[in-house]
Design an enzyme around this catalytic site. Structure first.
Site, short mmCIF file in Angstrom:
data_model
loop_
_atom_site.label_atom_id
_atom_site.label_comp_id
_atom_site.label_asym_id
_atom_site.label_seq_id
_atom_site.Cartn_x
_atom_site.Cartn_y
_atom_site.Cartn_z
N TYR A 185 12.25 25.89 1.53
CA TYR A 185 13.13 25.15 0.60
C TYR A 185 12.39 24.08 -0.23
O TYR A 185 11.23 23.87 -0.03
CB TYR A 185 14.38 24.61 1.28
N GLU A 186 13.10 23.52 -1.17
CA GLU A 186 12.52 22.59 -2.16
C GLU A 186 11.37 23.23 -2.93
O GLU A 186 10.38 22.58 -3.26
CB GLU A 186 12.05 21.29 -1.49
N GLY A 187 11.50 24.50 -3.24
CA GLY A 187 10.41 25.24 -3.88
C GLY A 187 9.56 25.87 -2.80
O GLY A 187 8.95 25.16 -2.01
#
Lengths: 597, 597
Positions: A438-440
């Protein structure tokens, strides 16, 4: 389940000895003394160890549940634990005083975050998302929005979410379809939102009085692609002019996910506008939603790295405690705990050395963030920000990949018991596994580093960091017993320099550049992570040797020297192999037939 | 959940082209033609794809449950799927005809096992344990025991278990405390057992009419340590003289474990002798229980390696299918599936190349097992067995460590969806994670290789293998376009040779040898795994190039060349770093203070 003890001594070593409390010397931190910082760490350690930590296993086992009315039940104790955090003022420690926070340096806020994520990563996600919402609002919100929402978010009585992903729009947010229709007869910048968002962390819960969703959506007349996306604030409960809560907005939790880990964190599908449309307010400029979102994502990525380190720390604590307790086999003829067997010691040392190194690098990055925000001199701020920009993808990816590996090694130290859920080691692996996604994703991070951050200044900021690595290598070489560590670090730095040249050369072709870099990005980031972490461990060795030379007999310093030796002479060589990978070229990557292989 | 298709084409490539069906030329396999083998593979693929595979996800979600009476409920469909397997005659395919099996070569049996584990690892464990029991009985059981138990175990109407672990005796079996008291008034070699065994795979279930437990225990007058341990056969139901089932024995499932994965496999705590004692029969010689158990464990370890490969194969299939379906971003201006992005392709190719390599090495080892058992010439058998002995710890450890990494990479390819349990990618990671732990942890395997197998013949068998690796490197060097692969393999072989010399030298010190080797054992095994797998991929490249030179345009061969290129030029360099780790020495490992670090 082994109790968690926040690593206050290790954090203090980084803040005080590696970073020499340099954040405290910056304008704006006049009132933050080392004593204050240490008191903050001690208090946070209590919250982590006594309140959040004991709920980690039960939260995992119980998980979250969605009721038929769309409300979500959190695991027992989570509401109280969150409130203890908010009421203790912890939510605002890193937020500037102008916004109602305590305005402590990022290095301190990050240290506290690490403790809390180590104690309970699932619960830690709630304030992590709120921090993102605060950041986005503070930078891009109108005065009216800031006035209405920021104080409650900063105090933590309301929480925030980030609504990006839709089923067809994950890493590629240009595909967002959620619609935001202007309300013509009502106040300006007021919209009605329709659409569905998935994977919304802490998207629905009862721990806070209100939830403030930040949502990417398109106006009906917006162009296709990134430039048509705007950012909207959509509160769960509408807020009256006097600040009191009004009616429920038209946003509902349609389902929650059954995930591999972080079971105590409700991951929601949110439906906007099943009725007349969810009321939302434009944040920042129309069509600049992605840019505004990325303002906060950069720092959120740092926080995800910190999260990985928290879980890695807990995995170390579990593994060490088990290894010191479990008697198997004999060493030199006597019954021995497994902590005496060299192959187990190899795992323990690897876990500890890597966790130390990741922490040091992440807090180094936090200290640079402090300089970037607070230094009096603009060029100093700019240079620090440039270093932060290249460090963040490394901290995010490398810390989280390593955290998964460290947690997995922790399972291995436990042997068969590690595979049994009640031991707690497996949960850490399950929890950690989300962080590279997550978050890229970590792949996206490596493209951000090699394809964007490195190319845009021709490697200048990265070169600045490499110069610092080389200076540390020189210092080690000149330091008697540490000379071999210096040789190792210098060799790693040379590899990274050579790899950087290759990546920059790939990027110099305007036709094929971005595509070609993709092939090298991940090995480049992995090499950078190893070298930068080894650098921090080299610094750590210098400080520990200095403390010993000054007469300290604290076993802590000897341990830091051993960890540094492992990091530089056992771990770094493995990372250096990424140079060979890059040197070998990646021609086959573009050409192979995915359907035939 | 993406359906599983057994990799028949890939298995055939290994059996036919890499191994040239050489097992079929051995005495005893006169009736096993290539056509027969291919028909067997096709039939097994149906069982795997149509019967076992569809139950993988539901078995994981439902798991096993213990009823109050100590019986265990399997997931829906597992009993029928197991019976389809047993009734299809699959349980005996690798068992000699003398024992009632079909007597097919180990390479064929291993291929079938890989398919079944890929389809459903939790279910695959049941016959895997039975195979161990068959092996132990066939080698060490009395004629009476063999006559009573073997036919039913071979046909699979009864299943077997291995009862080794007790709470205080895991990797260190010398601590076993279960007691076996002779029954003085009854027939000889008949005992009553008392004690508790944990982590007993498929220890209780209703899929078979009877369960035959092989149990390590001590006679009351037995000495402490390994030499006091004997092996006993304890049936769930006693067997009457006419072969019919008699009364229930005094062994009961006291609990089942809640594990990270393999939820469809009941992991039981078995209580022996809560009443008058569980009737058991001595297997083999008194005091030789551990030796007898290790006879079968060696082959069980090979099977665990195969299991890892099965799961890795399934992870590849999931990841490729998802990557070919998921549209995100653009490549050269057009909407693209993620399989077109180079960073994703890097993951896909890495997963595929490593799975291919692990499979080729494991089946190479199986072919050597065939020679060791069936070659007409005794010295040929002995030399093959020596190679098997050094290969098995590599196949077990390296395949399973890599399988965990491959399954984890599969999760990453799925992005956020990978973390959601219904996707199925996470289950593969959870399932795979046990394999580095059981049947001897991977640390134990590395000690077996570096501390025992390598030392006892001064590296002769390993040297023999290294010579074969070097011959392949030479062949590649002389093969035009493959020359660079040959250089890479030669460099890897040289590293392994140098590392072997260091490990042999450590072992030459009778005082400190075994301890010192522990420090190097895991990096040595990792280096060996990379080089041996790269060797197999070098062979694979030679065969694929030959097929192309002979005019084959099948994309399969081009794909094999790409996978070999990746394995030799991208993967092997990472493995070679283990030599630097060994070169750097491990002095700090013995000395650091576990409590201070």
């Amino acid at each position: 389940m082994f109790p968690f003890a926040a690593p206050v001594r290790d954090l203090r070593f980084v803040l005080e000895e590696l970073l020499e409390y340099r954040s405290l010397a910056l304008p704006g931190f006049e009132e933050a003394s080392p004593d204050l910082v240490e008191a903050v760490l001690e208090e946070a350690a209590k919250l982590a160890g006594e309140v959040w930590g004991p709920l980690n296993a039960s939260g995992d086992q119980q998980g979250c549940a969605r009721r038929d009315d769309g409300s979500v039940t959190l695991p027992d104790g989570f509401i109280e634990a969150y409130r203890a955090y908010a009421e203790g003022g912890w939510n605002g420690i890193g937020v500037s005083e102008a916004l109602g926070g305590q305005g402590l340096p990022e290095v301190v806020a990050s240290s506290v975050q690490e403790m809390l994520h180590g104690a309970n990563m699932a619960l830690g996600l709630c304030p992590m998302l709120t921090a993102g919402a605060i950041e986005a609002l503070a930078h891009h919100g109108s005065d009216a929005l800031k006035e209405t929402y920021l104080p409650r978010l900063v105090e933590g009585s309301w929480t925030g979410t980030m609504n990006l992903t839709e089923p067809q729009a994950g890493s590629d947010l240009s595909r967002v379809r959620t619609r935001a229709v202007p309300c013509p007869d009502e106040e300006a910048d007021r919209y009605r939102l329709f659409g569905q968002k998935i994977f919304i962390t802490w998207g629905e819960h009862d721990a806070a009085e209100n939830i403030i969703h930040l949502v990417l959506a398109r106006k009906p007349d917006a162009p296709e692609g990134n430039k048509g996306i705007s950012l909207f604030l959509v509160p769960k409960f509408l807020v009256n002019a006097d600040g009191s809560l009004g009616e429920r907005n038209d946003v509902v939790c349609a389902s929650i996910e059954h995930k591999l880990g972080i079971h105590g964190s409700p991951t929601c599908t949110l439906s906007f506008g099943e009725g007349e449309g969810a009321i939302g307010y434009l944040v920042g400029e129309e069509g600049r939603g992605l840019n505004h979102m990325f303002t906060m994502m950069n720092e959120a990525r740092h926080k995800v790295g910190i999260q990985g380190i928290g879980v890695a720390e807990r995995a170390c604590q579990h593994a060490f405690a088990y290894a010191l307790d479990r008697v198997q086999g004999k060493v030199r003829g006597s019954d021995a705990t497994i902590s005496e067997h060299l192959d187990v010691r190899r795992m323990l040392l690897s876990m500890r050395a890597r966790t130390d190194a990741l922490r040091a690098l992440a807090l180094y990055c936090a200290a640079e963030l402090d300089v970037a925000r607070h230094a009096g001199d603009a060029s100093e701020r700019k240079a620090a920000q440039a270093r932060v920009d290249v460090l963040i993808p490394v901290v995010k990816s490398f810390s989280t990949d390593q955290a998964v590996d460290i947690a997995s090694m922790g399972v291995q130290v436990h042997g068969g018991m590690g595979y049994i859920e009640e031991t707690g080691a497996a949960q850490l692996l399950r929890d950690a596994r989300i962080a590279p996604i997550y978050e890229g994703t970590n792949g996206i991070q490596s493209l951000d580093l090699a394809g964007r951050k490195l190319q845009r200044d021709g490697g200048a900021a990265f070169n600045d960091l490499l110069g610092r690595v080389e200076a540390t290598a020189e210092a080690l070489r000149g330091n008697g017993e540490l000379a071999a560590l210096g040789e190792s670090l210098a060799a790693g730095a040379a590899d990274l320099r050579a790899a950087m040249a290759i990546v920059l050369e790939q990027g110099s072709d305007p036709e094929s550049g971005v595509d070609a870099i993709q092939a090298y990005a991940t090995p480049f980031l992995n090499l950078a992570g190893h070298v930068l972490c080894a650098w921090q461990m080299g610094q750590s060795a210098l400080k520990a040797a200095a403390a010993q030379a000054a007469g300290s007999g604290e076993p802590f310093y000897q341990a830091k020297l051993v960890a540094a030796d492992f990091a530089l002479r056992q771990w770094l060589p493995a990372g250096r192999a990424n140079r060979s990978v890059i040197d070998a070229g990646m021609a086959s990557l573009a050409s192979f037939d995915v359907k035939a292989i």
